[in-house]
Design a protein around this motif. Structure first.
Motif, short mmCIF file in Angstrom:
data_model
loop_
_atom_site.label_atom_id
_atom_site.label_comp_id
_atom_site.label_asym_id
_atom_site.label_seq_id
_atom_site.Cartn_x
_atom_site.Cartn_y
_atom_site.Cartn_z
N ALA A 265 27.47 55.25 20.42
CA ALA A 265 27.76 56.46 21.29
C ALA A 265 28.91 56.38 21.75
O ALA A 265 29.75 57.35 21.96
N LEU A 266 29.66 55.08 22.57
CA LEU A 266 30.97 54.99 23.18
C LEU A 266 31.60 55.20 21.81
O LEU A 266 32.93 55.87 22.09
N TYR A 267 31.55 54.58 20.89
CA TYR A 267 32.84 54.66 19.60
C TYR A 267 32.65 55.88 19.32
O TYR A 267 33.85 56.38 18.77
N GLN A 268 31.74 56.47 19.20
CA GLN A 268 31.76 58.03 18.95
C GLN A 268 32.79 59.00 19.48
O GLN A 268 33.46 59.88 19.25
N ARG A 269 32.49 58.55 21.02
CA ARG A 269 33.60 59.49 21.77
C ARG A 269 35.10 59.08 21.56
O ARG A 269 35.81 59.93 21.51
N PHE A 270 35.26 57.78 21.32
CA PHE A 270 36.44 57.37 20.94
C PHE A 270 36.95 58.24 19.58
O PHE A 270 38.12 58.63 19.52
N ARG A 271 36.17 58.36 18.52
CA ARG A 271 36.54 59.04 17.18
C ARG A 271 36.73 60.38 17.75
O ARG A 271 37.67 61.09 16.86
N SER A 272 36.01 60.96 18.56
CA SER A 272 36.10 62.35 19.16
C SER A 272 37.71 62.67 19.38
O SER A 272 38.13 64.02 19.14
N ARG A 273 38.34 61.87 19.94
CA ARG A 273 39.55 62.15 20.46
C ARG A 273 40.75 61.88 19.35
O ARG A 273 42.01 61.93 19.79
N GLN A 274 40.35 61.42 18.16
CA GLN A 274 41.39 61.23 17.07
C GLN A 274 41.41 62.39 15.97
O GLN A 274 40.48 62.87 15.60
N GLU A 275 42.77 62.52 15.68
CA GLU A 275 43.02 63.55 14.74
C GLU A 275 43.45 62.95 13.43
O GLU A 275 44.38 62.12 13.80
N GLN A 276 42.92 62.91 12.27
CA GLN A 276 43.26 62.17 11.11
C GLN A 276 43.27 60.59 11.28
O GLN A 276 44.41 60.07 11.22
N PRO A 277 42.13 60.21 11.67
CA PRO A 277 42.11 58.64 12.24
C PRO A 277 42.68 57.74 10.93
O PRO A 277 42.53 58.21 9.95
N PHE A 278 43.38 56.94 11.37
CA PHE A 278 44.22 56.02 10.25
C PHE A 278 42.81 55.25 9.29
O PHE A 278 43.01 55.21 8.21
N SER A 279 41.69 54.94 9.98
CA SER A 279 40.80 54.25 9.01
C SER A 279 40.17 55.30 8.24
O SER A 279 39.93 54.71 6.93
N GLY A 280 40.09 56.48 8.47
CA GLY A 280 39.69 57.45 7.39
C GLY A 280 40.59 57.65 6.23
O GLY A 280 40.29 57.58 5.21
N ARG A 281 41.80 57.49 6.40
CA ARG A 281 42.81 57.70 5.72
C ARG A 281 43.08 56.28 4.60
O ARG A 281 43.12 56.67 3.41
N MET A 282 42.87 55.25 5.32
CA MET A 282 42.80 54.07 4.73
C MET A 282 41.64 54.13 3.62
O MET A 282 41.53 53.47 2.58
N LEU A 283 40.51 54.31 4.24
CA LEU A 283 39.48 54.56 3.23
C LEU A 283 39.63 55.38 2.05
O LEU A 283 39.22 55.15 0.89
#
Length: 300
Positions: A265-283
């Motif tokens: 749940a904490l990590y999901q809050r971190f994710r909510s604040r990212q636009e185009q996260p690098f991990s998603g682009r690397m995936l």
């Protein structure tokens, strides 16, 4: 008589309505004026507040964790006398509370940490109070906690020595993270099938409010949000964290106690604040590299 140094207005009002005499100070002139309008005596400074109280004094602080709490503790430590008490109702890190409690104890001053839950609804519903501190001092100040709690016999307790109150509130907030995330994911799953089944999310939420094992105050607030904006279109998917979720996860690592739901749940809050996260682009890039899978490029 209780002194409220930079304390939340709703809490001051609840104490006043409970028949307590209150001396209040706040750096915000408007906030102080609001407390005075409710019947509190207004102080010009922390020193003035302390001077208006009869010993043994009790000063309640309601401040954000960090430097402002530290500075206020130091100031009060120089103004109060042995057997006086400070009640810290903010969300301080319990390790800081342990240190502050030890420093104040050397001067004969008691520190009670009152983990406080209730938010903006505390004035009408009462506050849940998780108090750490000396048992005799707790009993002396118990009428204050009874006035703030939902009732004189419920919603508050002494959970242990100084530090235990903030530790318990930290865990409480971690549980809150997990519960909120579960509701959010459940309603998203319903929303994803809304067209196929003509699902009415508001009606479903209202149904769950009665008899269901998932009924709760958080569900009541979810229903209220859907009543105000059925598609939540006015809100961005951006969620801050107050810090206590991080402390909870860090503590779980130190104690080797697994908390996968709270951590996720904490990590999901971190994710909510990212636009185009690098991990998603690397995936996406990796799938394209090994399998030639299609990717979507960002338009310049």
């Amino acid at each position: 008589m209780v002194g409220l140094g930079r304390m939340g207005g709703n809490m001051a009002q609840r104490l006043l309505r409970g028949g307590h005499t209150v001396v209040a100070f706040d750096q915000s002139a408007a906030a102080l004026a609001a407390n005075v309008s409710e019947g509190a005596a207004g102080a010009d400074s922390v020193a003035d507040l302390v001077g208006r109280l009869a010993p043994p004094r009790a000063v309640w602080l309601m401040l954000p964790a960090g430097e402002v709490t530290e500075a206020s503790m130091e100031e009060l430590g120089g103004l109060l006398a042995p057997d006086d008490a400070i009640i810290d109702g903010g969300n301080a890190n319990y390790k800081e509370t342990l240190r502050r409690g030890k420093t104040l104890a050397e001067r004969g001053i008691h520190l009670l940490d009152a983990g406080t839950s209730g938010g903006i609804w505390g004035l009408t519903e009462g506050y849940s109070l998780m108090v750490g501190g000396d048992p005799d001092v707790f009993r002396r100040l118990e009428p204050i906690f009874q006035a703030l709690a939902p009732g004189p016999d419920r919603g508050y307790c002494r959970v242990g020595p100084t530090g235990a109150g903030h530790f318990t509130k930290m865990v409480h907030n971690g549980v809150e993270y997990g519960l909120m995330q579960a509701y959010a994911e459940g309603f998203e799953l319903l929303q994803a099938k809304q067209d196929d089944f003509d699902l009415d999310l508001l009606a479903i939420g209202k149904t769950w409010q009665y008899g269901s094992v998932v009924r709760s105050w958080l569900l009541d607030m979810a229903v209220r949000a859907l009543e105000e904006d059925g598609d939540l279109e006015s809100l961005a998917s951006y969620v801050e964290d107050s810090g206590e979720g991080r402390w909870t996860v860090n503590e779980s690592v130190e104690l080797a106690v697994p908390t996968p739901v709270i951590t996720a749940a904490l990590y999901q809050r971190f994710r909510s604040r990212q636009e185009q996260p690098f991990s998603g682009r690397m995936l996406a890039a990796l799938r394209n590299q090994f399998g030639g899978h299609a990717v979507r490029n960002i338009e310049p």
